[in-house]
Motif scaffolding. Structure first.
Motif, mmCIF file in Angstrom:
data_model
loop_
_atom_site.group_PDB
_atom_site.id
_atom_site.type_symbol
_atom_site.label_atom_id
_atom_site.label_comp_id
_atom_site.label_asym_id
_atom_site.label_seq_id
_atom_site.Cartn_x
_atom_site.Cartn_y
_atom_site.Cartn_z
ATOM 1 N N GLY A 185 12.167 -1.618 -15.251
ATOM 2 C CA GLY A 185 12.397 -1.577 -13.811
ATOM 3 C C GLY A 185 11.230 -1.030 -13.002
ATOM 4 N N ALA A 186 10.163 -0.615 -13.668
ATOM 5 C CA ALA A 186 9.017 -0.030 -12.953
ATOM 6 C C ALA A 186 8.345 -1.026 -12.022
ATOM 7 N N VAL A 187 8.581 -2.307 -12.213
ATOM 8 C CA VAL A 187 7.996 -3.308 -11.317
ATOM 9 C C VAL A 187 8.443 -3.057 -9.875
ATOM 10 N N LEU A 237 1.908 13.499 -20.096
ATOM 11 C CA LEU A 237 1.330 12.147 -20.115
ATOM 12 C C LEU A 237 2.323 11.128 -20.668
ATOM 13 N N ARG A 238 3.081 11.497 -21.698
ATOM 14 C CA ARG A 238 4.103 10.589 -22.237
ATOM 15 C C ARG A 238 5.152 10.276 -21.179
ATOM 16 N N THR A 239 5.539 11.280 -20.424
ATOM 17 C CA THR A 239 6.515 11.072 -19.353
ATOM 18 C C THR A 239 5.997 10.055 -18.340
ATOM 19 N N LEU A 240 4.737 10.197 -17.961
ATOM 20 C CA LEU A 240 4.136 9.242 -17.022
ATOM 21 C C LEU A 240 4.066 7.849 -17.625
ATOM 22 N N LYS A 241 3.674 7.777 -18.880
ATOM 23 C CA LYS A 241 3.557 6.479 -19.553
ATOM 24 C C LYS A 241 4.901 5.772 -19.579
ATOM 25 N N TYR A 242 5.951 6.489 -19.960
ATOM 26 C CA TYR A 242 7.267 5.869 -20.031
ATOM 27 C C TYR A 242 7.785 5.491 -18.648
ATOM 28 N N THR A 243 7.457 6.284 -17.649
ATOM 29 C CA THR A 243 7.859 5.952 -16.282
ATOM 30 C C THR A 243 7.213 4.647 -15.834
ATOM 31 N N CYS A 244 5.972 4.438 -16.220
ATOM 32 C CA CYS A 244 5.248 3.213 -15.849
ATOM 33 C C CYS A 244 5.679 2.005 -16.672
ATOM 34 N N LEU A 245 6.153 2.225 -17.889
ATOM 35 C CA LEU A 245 6.465 1.118 -18.794
ATOM 36 C C LEU A 245 7.927 0.693 -18.793
ATOM 37 N N VAL A 246 8.796 1.474 -18.203
ATOM 38 C CA VAL A 246 10.209 1.091 -18.154
ATOM 39 C C VAL A 246 10.300 -0.262 -17.423
ATOM 40 N N LEU A 264 0.829 -1.204 0.000
ATOM 41 C CA LEU A 264 0.000 0.000 0.000
ATOM 42 C C LEU A 264 0.866 1.256 0.000
ATOM 43 N N ALA A 265 1.918 1.276 0.817
ATOM 44 C CA ALA A 265 2.815 2.435 0.865
ATOM 45 C C ALA A 265 3.451 2.676 -0.498
ATOM 46 N N SER A 266 3.925 1.615 -1.141
ATOM 47 C CA SER A 266 4.557 1.762 -2.455
ATOM 48 C C SER A 266 3.559 2.261 -3.492
ATOM 49 N N ALA A 267 2.344 1.742 -3.447
ATOM 50 C CA ALA A 267 1.320 2.182 -4.406
ATOM 51 C C ALA A 267 0.995 3.662 -4.218
ATOM 52 N N LEU A 268 0.834 4.086 -2.978
ATOM 53 C CA LEU A 268 0.511 5.489 -2.708
ATOM 54 C C LEU A 268 1.677 6.412 -3.063
ATOM 55 N N CYS A 269 2.895 5.970 -2.753
ATOM 56 C CA CYS A 269 4.075 6.782 -3.094
ATOM 57 C C CYS A 269 4.225 6.905 -4.607
ATOM 58 N N PHE A 270 3.993 5.816 -5.327
ATOM 59 C CA PHE A 270 4.116 5.869 -6.787
ATOM 60 C C PHE A 270 3.023 6.755 -7.388
ATOM 61 N N ALA A 271 1.817 6.681 -6.837
ATOM 62 C CA ALA A 271 0.737 7.550 -7.314
ATOM 63 C C ALA A 271 1.074 9.018 -7.041
ATOM 64 N N GLY A 272 1.592 9.301 -5.858
ATOM 65 C CA GLY A 272 1.993 10.669 -5.536
ATOM 66 C C GLY A 272 3.130 11.150 -6.415
ATOM 67 N N ALA A 273 4.101 10.262 -6.667
ATOM 68 C CA ALA A 273 5.221 10.622 -7.543
ATOM 69 C C ALA A 273 4.723 10.904 -8.949
ATOM 70 N N GLY A 274 3.778 10.103 -9.426
ATOM 71 C CA GLY A 274 3.223 10.330 -10.763
ATOM 72 C C GLY A 274 2.512 11.664 -10.866
ATOM 73 N N THR A 275 1.759 11.991 -9.834
ATOM 74 C CA THR A 275 1.047 13.271 -9.817
ATOM 75 C C THR A 275 2.030 14.444 -9.858
ATOM 76 N N LEU A 276 3.059 14.370 -9.028
ATOM 77 C CA LEU A 276 4.041 15.452 -8.995
ATOM 78 C C LEU A 276 4.905 15.484 -10.254
ATOM 79 N N LEU A 277 5.194 14.312 -10.811
ATOM 80 C CA LEU A 277 5.965 14.271 -12.058
ATOM 81 C C LEU A 277 5.184 14.937 -13.187
ATOM 82 N N TYR A 278 3.895 14.675 -13.239
ATOM 83 C CA TYR A 278 3.045 15.329 -14.236
ATOM 84 C C TYR A 278 3.117 16.856 -14.062
ATOM 85 N N ARG A 279 2.958 17.315 -12.828
ATOM 86 C CA ARG A 279 2.999 18.760 -12.561
ATOM 87 C C ARG A 279 4.365 19.364 -12.876
ATOM 88 N N LEU A 280 5.429 18.610 -12.580
ATOM 89 C CA LEU A 280 6.780 19.078 -12.867
ATOM 90 C C LEU A 280 6.987 19.255 -14.370
#
Length: 199
Positions: free
Chosen positions: A115-117, A104-113, A77-93
């Motif tokens: 090592g994202a597992v 959105l492309r940045t988020l997509k590539y972050t999720c698809l790399v 749960l902590a990892s899921a929430l941290c990754f969701a928060g990181a995605g939100t801030l990465l989008y804003r950044l």
């Protein structure tokens, strides 16, 4: 959850908790033991080696265990929430400099790399990503105290390749103009202290 569904579809009778046991590999088992039992300075060599793991993520695990009653579930749960928060801030950044599609492309590539597992695993990677992106975002928004504090927290995760000051390299001239040197010196000292612990 997907592992559990796949095992059930294959006819392997297993509990949900047993299916989630696959996450208790690599560093996860060390983080869980530190969160549950603390550090050991002597005794079992498998436990003494855990002294190299800094306390940032084990403290988060302990908090989420308190909330969920389970270290592994709390870590997921902590990892899921941290990754969701990181995605939100990465989008804003990214949106500070680029359009919606680029963010959105940045988020997509972050999720698809590949090592994202590890962002889903109960390990420190998603928390590290959250703190790193939050530090950069606050610096870009000229919130220097928050950026410094987030960078300092980032050092508690024990990333030898991480230097919050280097992350803020482009922003340093503006920080120095605002007389925030004590905050930068604190970050630098935390990073040096961490490096000394490795040697």
């Amino acid at each position: 959850g997907l592992v559990y569904v796949l095992k059930v579809m294959r006819g392997e009778g297993t509990s949900f908790r047993d299916a989630m046991g696959m996450w208790e590999q690599l560093d996860t088992q060390h983080y869980i033991r530190i969160a549950r039992d603390g550090y050991l300075a002597e005794g079992d060599p498998a436990r003494v080696v855990e002294l190299v793991f800094l306390p940032g993520y084990p403290l988060v695990l302990r908090l989420f265990h308190w909330l969920t009653g389970d270290y592994l579930g709390g870590g997921l749960l902590a990892s899921a929430l941290c990754f969701a928060g990181a995605g939100t801030l990465l989008y804003r950044l990214v949106r500070l400099d680029r359009d919606h599609a680029a963010a959105l492309r940045t988020l997509k590539y972050t999720c698809l790399v590949p090592g994202a597992v590890f962002f889903a695993a109960p390990m420190s990677e998603s928390l590290f990503l959250l703190l790193s992106v939050a530090c950069l975002y606050c610096a870009r928004r000229k919130k220097w105290l928050a950026a410094g504090l987030l960078g300092g927290l980032e050092t508690l995760l024990g990333r030898s390749s991480s230097n919050p000051i280097a992350n803020l390299e482009q922003e340093l001239p503006q920080v120095l103009e605002l007389n925030c040197q004590p905050l930068l010196l604190l970050q630098l000292q935390l990073h040096k202290l961490y490096r000394l612990q490795l040697h």
